[in-house]
Scaffold this motif. Structure first.
Motif, PDB file in Angstrom:
ATOM      1  N   ILE A 165     -26.759  20.469  -2.747  1.00  0.00           N
ATOM      2  CA  ILE A 165     -27.700  20.333  -1.889  1.00  0.00           C
ATOM      3  C   ILE A 165     -27.297  19.368  -1.016  1.00  0.00           C
ATOM      4  CG2 ILE A 165     -29.798  20.893  -3.225  1.00  0.00           C
ATOM      5  CD1 ILE A 165     -30.167  18.191  -4.088  1.00  0.00           C
ATOM      6  N   ALA A 166     -27.665  19.208   0.497  1.00  0.00           N
ATOM      7  CA  ALA A 166     -27.469  18.252   1.410  1.00  0.00           C
ATOM      8  C   ALA A 166     -28.442  17.978   2.248  1.00  0.00           C
ATOM      9  CB  ALA A 166     -25.989  18.559   1.989  1.00  0.00           C
ATOM     10  N   VAL A 167     -28.755  16.554   2.558  1.00  0.00           N
ATOM     11  CA  VAL A 167     -29.696  16.290   3.486  1.00  0.00           C
ATOM     12  C   VAL A 167     -28.937  15.044   4.307  1.00  0.00           C
ATOM     13  CG1 VAL A 167     -31.952  15.103   3.964  1.00  0.00           C
ATOM     14  CG2 VAL A 167     -31.641  16.408   2.031  1.00  0.00           C
ATOM     15  N   GLY A 168     -28.916  15.578   5.782  1.00  0.00           N
ATOM     16  CA  GLY A 168     -27.997  14.635   6.588  1.00  0.00           C
ATOM     17  C   GLY A 168     -26.577  14.403   6.095  1.00  0.00           C
ATOM     18  N   ASP A 169     -26.283  13.215   5.719  1.00  0.00           N
ATOM     19  CA  ASP A 169     -24.817  12.947   5.269  1.00  0.00           C
ATOM     20  C   ASP A 169     -24.746  12.723   3.647  1.00  0.00           C
ATOM     21  OD1 ASP A 169     -23.827  12.943   7.934  1.00  0.00           O
ATOM     22  OD2 ASP A 169     -24.140  10.789   7.830  1.00  0.00           O
ATOM     23  N   TYR A 170     -26.018  13.040   3.091  1.00  0.00           N
ATOM     24  CA  TYR A 170     -26.085  12.509   1.542  1.00  0.00           C
ATOM     25  C   TYR A 170     -26.086  13.969   1.111  1.00  0.00           C
ATOM     26  CZ  TYR A 170     -27.582   8.316   3.936  1.00  0.00           C
ATOM     27  OH  TYR A 170     -27.560   7.491   4.689  1.00  0.00           O
ATOM     28  N   GLY A 187     -40.423  24.384   3.388  1.00  0.00           N
ATOM     29  CA  GLY A 187     -41.151  24.605   4.636  1.00  0.00           C
ATOM     30  C   GLY A 187     -41.118  23.399   5.534  1.00  0.00           C
ATOM     31  N   LYS A 188     -40.432  22.334   5.325  1.00  0.00           N
ATOM     32  CA  LYS A 188     -40.907  21.031   5.836  1.00  0.00           C
ATOM     33  C   LYS A 188     -39.602  20.343   6.153  1.00  0.00           C
ATOM     34  CE  LYS A 188     -45.139  19.951   3.244  1.00  0.00           C
ATOM     35  NZ  LYS A 188     -45.715  18.988   2.598  1.00  0.00           N
ATOM     36  N   GLY A 189     -38.410  20.990   6.118  1.00  0.00           N
ATOM     37  CA  GLY A 189     -36.946  20.718   6.420  1.00  0.00           C
ATOM     38  C   GLY A 189     -36.535  19.639   5.473  1.00  0.00           C
ATOM     39  N   GLY A 190     -36.930  19.429   4.496  1.00  0.00           N
ATOM     40  CA  GLY A 190     -36.568  18.689   3.186  1.00  0.00           C
ATOM     41  C   GLY A 190     -35.683  19.475   2.455  1.00  0.00           C
ATOM     42  N   VAL A 191     -35.287  18.964   1.150  1.00  0.00           N
ATOM     43  CA  VAL A 191     -34.414  19.871   0.148  1.00  0.00           C
ATOM     44  C   VAL A 191     -35.421  19.461  -0.981  1.00  0.00           C
ATOM     45  CG1 VAL A 191     -32.497  19.809  -1.479  1.00  0.00           C
ATOM     46  CG2 VAL A 191     -32.227  19.786   1.182  1.00  0.00           C
ATOM     47  N   VAL A 192     -35.560  20.659  -1.963  1.00  0.00           N
ATOM     48  CA  VAL A 192     -36.367  20.560  -3.076  1.00  0.00           C
ATOM     49  C   VAL A 192     -35.806  21.261  -4.306  1.00  0.00           C
ATOM     50  CG1 VAL A 192     -38.551  20.813  -4.260  1.00  0.00           C
ATOM     51  CG2 VAL A 192     -38.559  20.494  -1.868  1.00  0.00           C
ATOM     52  N   VAL A 193     -35.412  20.514  -5.304  1.00  0.00           N
ATOM     53  CA  VAL A 193     -34.752  21.198  -6.509  1.00  0.00           C
ATOM     54  C   VAL A 193     -35.766  21.206  -7.586  1.00  0.00           C
ATOM     55  CG1 VAL A 193     -32.228  21.181  -5.867  1.00  0.00           C
ATOM     56  CG2 VAL A 193     -33.525  19.370  -7.127  1.00  0.00           C
ATOM     57  N   THR A 194     -36.241  22.315  -8.317  1.00  0.00           N
ATOM     58  CA  THR A 194     -36.960  22.490  -9.670  1.00  0.00           C
ATOM     59  C   THR A 194     -36.411  22.917 -10.634  1.00  0.00           C
ATOM     60  OG1 THR A 194     -37.734  24.565  -8.923  1.00  0.00           O
ATOM     61  CG2 THR A 194     -38.968  22.850  -7.628  1.00  0.00           C
ATOM     62  N   ASN A 195     -36.932  22.399 -11.780  1.00  0.00           N
ATOM     63  CA  ASN A 195     -36.744  23.060 -13.125  1.00  0.00           C
ATOM     64  C   ASN A 195     -37.901  22.937 -13.818  1.00  0.00           C
ATOM     65  OD1 ASN A 195     -35.843  23.187 -15.771  1.00  0.00           O
ATOM     66  ND2 ASN A 195     -34.099  22.253 -15.485  1.00  0.00           N
ATOM     67  N   VAL A 209     -35.861  13.745   1.304  1.00  0.00           N
ATOM     68  CA  VAL A 209     -35.702  13.919   2.820  1.00  0.00           C
ATOM     69  C   VAL A 209     -35.065  12.655   3.526  1.00  0.00           C
ATOM     70  CG1 VAL A 209     -38.000  15.354   2.754  1.00  0.00           C
ATOM     71  CG2 VAL A 209     -37.939  12.747   2.645  1.00  0.00           C
ATOM     72  N   THR A 210     -34.775  12.668   4.701  1.00  0.00           N
ATOM     73  CA  THR A 210     -34.373  11.579   5.671  1.00  0.00           C
ATOM     74  C   THR A 210     -35.408  11.476   6.386  1.00  0.00           C
ATOM     75  OG1 THR A 210     -33.260  13.139   7.176  1.00  0.00           O
ATOM     76  CG2 THR A 210     -31.924  12.159   5.364  1.00  0.00           C
ATOM     77  N   VAL A 211     -35.668   9.958   6.858  1.00  0.00           N
ATOM     78  CA  VAL A 211     -36.535   9.568   7.691  1.00  0.00           C
ATOM     79  C   VAL A 211     -36.197   8.482   8.786  1.00  0.00           C
ATOM     80  CG1 VAL A 211     -38.670  10.293   6.321  1.00  0.00           C
ATOM     81  CG2 VAL A 211     -37.668   8.011   6.130  1.00  0.00           C
ATOM     82  N   THR A 212     -36.607   8.291   9.542  1.00  0.00           N
ATOM     83  CA  THR A 212     -36.339   7.312  10.671  1.00  0.00           C
ATOM     84  C   THR A 212     -37.304   6.200  10.505  1.00  0.00           C
ATOM     85  OG1 THR A 212     -35.099   8.715  12.147  1.00  0.00           O
ATOM     86  CG2 THR A 212     -35.588   6.519  12.951  1.00  0.00           C
ATOM     87  N   ILE A 213     -36.969   4.924  10.584  1.00  0.00           N
ATOM     88  CA  ILE A 213     -37.828   3.949  10.209  1.00  0.00           C
ATOM     89  C   ILE A 213     -37.490   2.693  11.188  1.00  0.00           C
ATOM     90  CG2 ILE A 213     -39.009   2.035   8.567  1.00  0.00           C
ATOM     91  CD1 ILE A 213     -38.566   4.154   6.462  1.00  0.00           C
TER      92      ILE A 213
END
Length: 199
Positions: free
Chosen positions: A64-69, A83-91, A99-103
């Motif tokens: 899984i990848a989000v941005g550079d991570y 559906g929100k642009g993030g990555v979700v993994v479940t078990n 998710v990545t955010v700008t602060i």
């Protein structure tokens, strides 16, 4: 007079057939329009975007990848589109959201993490503890924990936030129903460790 009767009869038949066709088409269109929204409403009501089939099966080496991570998905975990642009993994009833955010550059992670945690704890019901500042000289970092229920089972929540010098931030939220010493808990920790390695 007799010459005009066939034309009149043909016109009457055409009008009748045309009218029947128009009524039939209008009725079909009416059924389609009437049924469409109600069908969609029944599907949309209470639909959990994370409860459907996974978008990616858990296979050895899957990442899984989000941005550079990025991180390798542990065995038994599956990727889900939130559906929100993030990555979700479940078990099962265990979930990791990334998710990545700008602060703002001058913001402190300890002041931001609680609100972000509540915004990414969908399906979790419970109480949150006070945020903990885990910053170092190089990285602003904080976490917040919670205890409650998720999908009807007792659950623990742990949300962690890292902010770099540019204000770019990584947020991970774990909701775990498995026991703290379980393989699932260890796998979730390993994925978070790998994602945050560059911090």
């Amino acid at each position: 007079m007799a010459i005009h009767q066939p034309d009149a009869a043909r016109w009457t038949r055409r009008a009748l057939v045309g009218s029947l066709f128009a009524v039939g088409a209008a009725g079909l269109l009416g059924c389609t329009v009437a049924n469409g929204p109600s069908d969609r409403a029944s599907v949309d009501e209470g639909e959990d975007p994370l409860a459907g089939d996974p978008s990616d099966e858990s296979t050895p080496g899957f990442e899984i990848a989000v941005g550079d991570y990025s991180a390798t998905v542990a065995d038994g975990w599956k990727s889900v589109d939130d559906g929100k642009g993030g990555v979700v993994v479940t078990n099962g009833a265990n979930r990791l959201t990334v998710v990545t955010v700008t602060i703002a550059k001058d913001a402190l992670a300890v002041n931001e993490v609680a609100a972000l945690a509540r915004g990414h704890a969908e399906g979790f019901t419970g109480a949150f503890a006070a945020p903990v500042d885990r910053s170092t000289a190089d990285v602003k970092r904080a976490s917040v924990a919670g205890t409650g229920t998720f999908k009807g089972a007792p659950a623990r929540l742990l949300c962690e936030l890292w902010i770099d010098s540019t204000g770019f931030a990584l947020l991970t939220t774990r909701i775990i129903t498995a026991s703290p010493d379980s393989v699932i808990s260890e796998q979730a920790q390993e994925m978070v460790d790998e994602l945050s390695l560059d911090f």
